[in-house]
Each structure stands twice: as C-alpha cells, then as structure tokens.
Design an enzyme around this catalytic site. Sequence first.
Site, PDB file in Angstrom:
ATOM      1  CD  GLU A   1      -3.217  -1.079  -0.207  1.00 18.24           C
ATOM      2  OE1 GLU A   1      -3.403   0.255  -0.172  1.00 18.24           O
ATOM      3  OE2 GLU A   1      -3.318  -1.798  -0.969  1.00 18.24           O
TER       4      GLU A   1
ATOM      5  CB  CYS B   1     -14.589   4.802 -10.954  1.00 19.51           C
ATOM      6  SG  CYS B   1     -15.216   6.427 -11.133  1.00 19.51           S
TER       7      CYS B   1
ATOM      8  CB  CYS C   1     -23.636   6.008 -11.379  1.00 19.45           C
ATOM      9  SG  CYS C   1     -22.159   7.272 -11.216  1.00 19.45           S
TER      10      CYS C   1
ATOM     11  CG  ASP D   1      -6.932   4.499  -2.483  1.00 20.21           C
ATOM     12  OD1 ASP D   1      -8.597   5.230  -3.019  1.00 20.21           O
ATOM     13  OD2 ASP D   1      -6.470   4.372  -3.513  1.00 20.21           O
TER      14      ASP D   1
ATOM     15  CB  CYS E   1     -19.774   0.779 -13.553  1.00 21.71           C
ATOM     16  SG  CYS E   1     -19.345   1.461 -11.917  1.00 21.71           S
TER      17      CYS E   1
ATOM     18  CB  CYS F   1     -20.361   4.612 -17.556  1.00 23.73           C
ATOM     19  SG  CYS F   1     -19.430   6.308 -16.570  1.00 23.73           S
TER      20      CYS F   1
ATOM     21  CE1 TYR G   1      -6.579   3.161   1.206  1.00 27.27           C
ATOM     22  CE2 TYR G   1      -3.665   3.388   1.164  1.00 27.27           C
ATOM     23  CZ  TYR G   1      -5.733   2.299   0.514  1.00 27.27           C
ATOM     24  OH  TYR G   1      -5.041   1.727  -0.914  1.00 27.27           O
TER      25      TYR G   1
END
Length: 350
Positions: free
Chosen positions: A38, A193, A209, A139, A203, A200, A121
Amino acid sequence: MSSKNQLISWFLKNRKTLPWRPEDPYAFRNDYFVWISEIMLQQTQVAAVCEHFSRWILRFPTITDLANASEKDVLSHWQGLGYYSRAKNILMTAQILVRDYNGLLPPTRKELEDLPGIGKYTAGAILSLARHENEAILDGNLIRIFSRLETIPFLPDQKSSSDFYWNLAREWSSSKKAFLINEALMELGRNCCKVKNPTCNTCPLKSICKAFISNQTHLYPPQKKKSFEEWVGLILVIESSNGKIYFTENSKSQFLKKQKTLPHFEFPYSKTMNYPSKAEEYISFDLVKNFQFCGRYRHSITRYKIDCNVLHILTTQKISSKDPHWVSKKEILKEAGNSFSLKALKLAGI
Ligand code: SF4
C-alpha cells in the site's frame, strides 16, 4: 442484488493476480505485505510496484529482516519509486515494531496511525484487507468514485469535507465483507472509474451512479486548484580527469534532502543566480579544466516545477582513493540512480 453484492461479484470476476495478493480472495493476508504494497502504491502505477514489491520481499522477507537492514540497502530497493521519505519511514517503523511489538504490526488503528508513515488509509488497509476487520479506507480512487456516485461537488480538503467522505467510506465498509468491498472499490477506481474516460458501461454501480445517470461524469470530482511554483535550478556534473563523478548528500538545497545526488541549487524564478560562483561551492576554479552548459530539463518535486540547467565541469583532479563522494560511471546506477541525477547525466553525455 444489493449494490455491495454487485460490486463484490464484479470484483471476484475481474480480480487481477498481484504479487501481494493471495490466490484465494477470502484468505487472511500478511499484514507486512499489505503495509509495504500500500505504501508503494501511493502515487505509483501498479505495474511498476509489482516488480519492486517482489524484489523487496525477496530481500526483506520479514519486518525483522527489514529492521536489521541499513538505510542504504533499503533506499536502493526503493529506487525508482520516488518520494524516498516513504522508504525512510518504513525502515523507522520496522525498527519500532521490532523494539516495541515483537516484530509485528500492532493491533489497533490508533497504534498503527502513531507509526511513522502510516496514516488513516494505510491503517484501514492493514485492518480490513489483511485482518478482515470492519474498517474503512479512503484514497484518491474511492474519493473519485464517491464523488461520482453521489455527485459531490467538493473534495475532502478540509476537516468537515474529509469527515463527509470518511462517513461514506464507513457506510460502504460496514459489512462482514469489508475486506472485499474495500479492495473492490480500489480496483474499480483503477480499472473502470478512471480519472479520464471511465468505462461506465461495464461498471457494477452504474444503476446507482448519479453522475452517470445525469451524464455528468466529467464534472466529478471537481478539479483541484493547482498551485505550482516555478523554480530554476543548477545541476553540476563534476567529472574527475579519470572519469569519476562527484555526488553529495545534498545539504545545500531544500529538495531531495539526505539523498546521494549530483550537487544542485534551486531558486524561485524571481531570484537571479551566478552559475560559476555557485559551482565554486563544490569545486575550486583552480581545478577546473573546462566547463560547458549542456542544456536543461524540467523536473517536478511535490508542488515545485524546476527548470534544471546542467553544467558539465571537467577537472584536472585524478581521484584514485575510495572517497564515497566520487562514483565511477559504472556504479552510478547502483549508488545514486535517482531520476533527478540521471536526467542531468544524460544531458552531459554520461
Ligand atoms: S458508473 Fe461510471 S462514473 Fe459511476 S462509478 Fe461507475 S465508472 Fe464511475
């Protein structure tokens, strides 16, 4: 099917194989691997991190191995990822973990966030992805997704707006499957995204959305106001008569502190600079055989954009000792291969 379940099922179908991920998506994970991956992934592309991560784990398989390594060794394994303060924080944290926590990452969010370089995070990622705790992460990927899902017209740049986004992240992660939901959101942000041209139609969240439904994905999240500062810099490539290059631990500039780099100076554009007299802070003019302006390149460090001017200075000195400041050309990549120095060396024909 609920939106969370749709997201999880999309993730399980599209989940990419990565060196820090176990094959089984339901398996508990190694805290240390999650922590290192990370931190490496902050501001760096997944493809670049894959190679670095594998090399890192081979050299430092446990937190104790890492704590016992020298800073030089750790920085050389970080080379190419930039922002070297992250590697220094990792080493410092590993040493604290060995000293205070038996070489393990501590159990609570509070204790994790108290460690150097571990913020909200990363603590959330360790708790949820590795230990399957019901904890949120937030994030840039998640901020972009939330802003589009809810058409939120602001960024989390103040306490109240940051709390707003964190509350959304907590709503999404309030599930026994937080570890899958969090990682699915990260993967969705990276691969679907995206900042530009989100895909989209593929998605799993398109039915909820608001930005997609109103055909306004390009408006969210709102643009961050840019506040770059333009600076001008002088980079010195000082070469001995037997082909060694001078490097310094950099104490005369505010950038790249405590890193082995070529000597350099930077100033805001408004200030003028006398190049030759600056060079004399490193090399006496009695020893200069020849100097030549080789060109310039642009380099960005945090919010500074630096117009770097490169001066190649040939000296009459022959360096035969093992003075650590002078590096032979074939050892440059190993000793001081940061991109800032490499760009200047290329312009100087080295
Ligand atoms: S529908 Fe488009 S904009 Fe909305 S979350 Fe999915 S990819 Fe992002």
